[in-house]
Design an enzyme around this catalytic site. Sequence first.
Site, PDB file in Angstrom:
ATOM      1  N   ARG A  33      59.454 -17.499 -17.915  1.00 16.25           N
ATOM      2  CA  ARG A  33      59.194 -16.060 -17.838  1.00 16.25           C
ATOM      3  C   ARG A  33      57.735 -15.699 -18.084  1.00 16.25           C
ATOM      4  NH1 ARG A  33      63.849 -14.486 -21.955  1.00 16.25           N
ATOM      5  NH2 ARG A  33      63.306 -16.601 -22.609  1.00 16.25           N
TER       6      ARG A  33
ATOM      7  N   TYR B 152      77.056 -24.336 -13.499  1.00 10.55           N
ATOM      8  CA  TYR B 152      77.099 -24.693 -12.097  1.00 10.55           C
ATOM      9  C   TYR B 152      78.113 -25.838 -11.979  1.00 10.55           C
ATOM     10  CZ  TYR B 152      72.996 -21.817 -10.920  1.00 10.55           C
ATOM     11  OH  TYR B 152      72.147 -20.757 -10.692  1.00 10.55           O
TER      12      TYR B 152
END
Length: 401
Positions: free
Chosen positions: A357, A181
């Site tokens: 997850r 990013y």
Amino acid sequence: MTAVIPPGEPAGTVPDVLHPARLGPVRLRNRIIKAATFEGVTPDALVTDALIEYHRRPAAGGVAMTTVAYCAVAPEGRTQRAQLWMRPEALPGLRRLTAAVHETGAAVALQLGHAGPVANARSNQLPALSPMGGFNPVSLRRDRAATPEDLDRVIRAHATAAQLAVDAQADAVELHLGHNYLASAFLSPRLNRRTDAFGGSLPHRARLALGLARAVREQVGDRIAITAKLNMADGVRGGLSLDDSLQVARWLQEDGSVDALTLTAGSSLLNPMYLFRGEAPLKEFAAQFPLPQRLGLRTLGRSFLRAYPYEPLYLLEQARRFRAALTLPLILLGGVTDRAGMDRAMAEGFAFVAMARALLREPDLPRRIAQDPATRSLCIHCNRCMPTIYTGTRCPLIDIP
């Protein structure tokens, strides 16, 4: 190695991952944090009931803090248009979200960042910013090289977004300095070949990351906790090295701008599976894109979605370098799915662990681990949850009402 005892723990003890702990000014009920995972349920770039429920589940399931991801600090800083970004219109929804999580006894962090070259300019209908400009395979458009004025604006926008987090009664903010990013792209020698004050030597490449962290600290003081998600390594040739990342971490520690670091890795732009490990869901990812990108992914996708074997605590070896060199509390991410892994992290001096997850399939996993330390996660690390970010992030192996 000798464990580094987090602040507040008696010398010579290993903290219990299920006991309360402090993160800066915030008291958390245990040391398990839900890591930021983009939710994909904000079609108008505002909080929805689905987003609130997404975070209420793991909060009710026993985590100490859930992290809302990802809260862009500017409209062009979104990875795509249907993504939350921090502005006054978002405040009422954010307050509803924090209230719902607080009712469970958990805390809330908002992940703040600017996607930079990971932003989809076609979706945002705004140019994406990057260190150098150039063609972007995400949007099939050209990025715009960020000017010093752009970067000053981005730094100020982080401070403004952090103030909105305070106003929303969030307990913490996480500054996104990873995954290539914008701040991470500037840290990367591969992506940042500028010759001005934001490029070249490491102090120049780190100017944006350090500057936005300082601006946030100056804005909010110790009213909320401040953490940063920092790449230990990009996982690409010529990218940020572990040694350079460690120096950036030292500077963050010296500045006192953050209360803890979450240690991550990989590049959403160039090598995402370096973070995720396990199976690479190429077919499922390709199906989410329009035809030109779909064909490209099917043809060249294996060079982008590379397969890395999964193993428990797969970032621990790299993270040990940071633990040995820093006194700052560290959050261990990557392959934390059971009590044994959590206990090992505590024994090696990490202050917190982060799960992602595994909580998609079992939001109540921390509570069940507390009830039975032998509990095993049902997550099989197939990574088929990754392409669901476009339609509402979930484990596709189960139906969650």
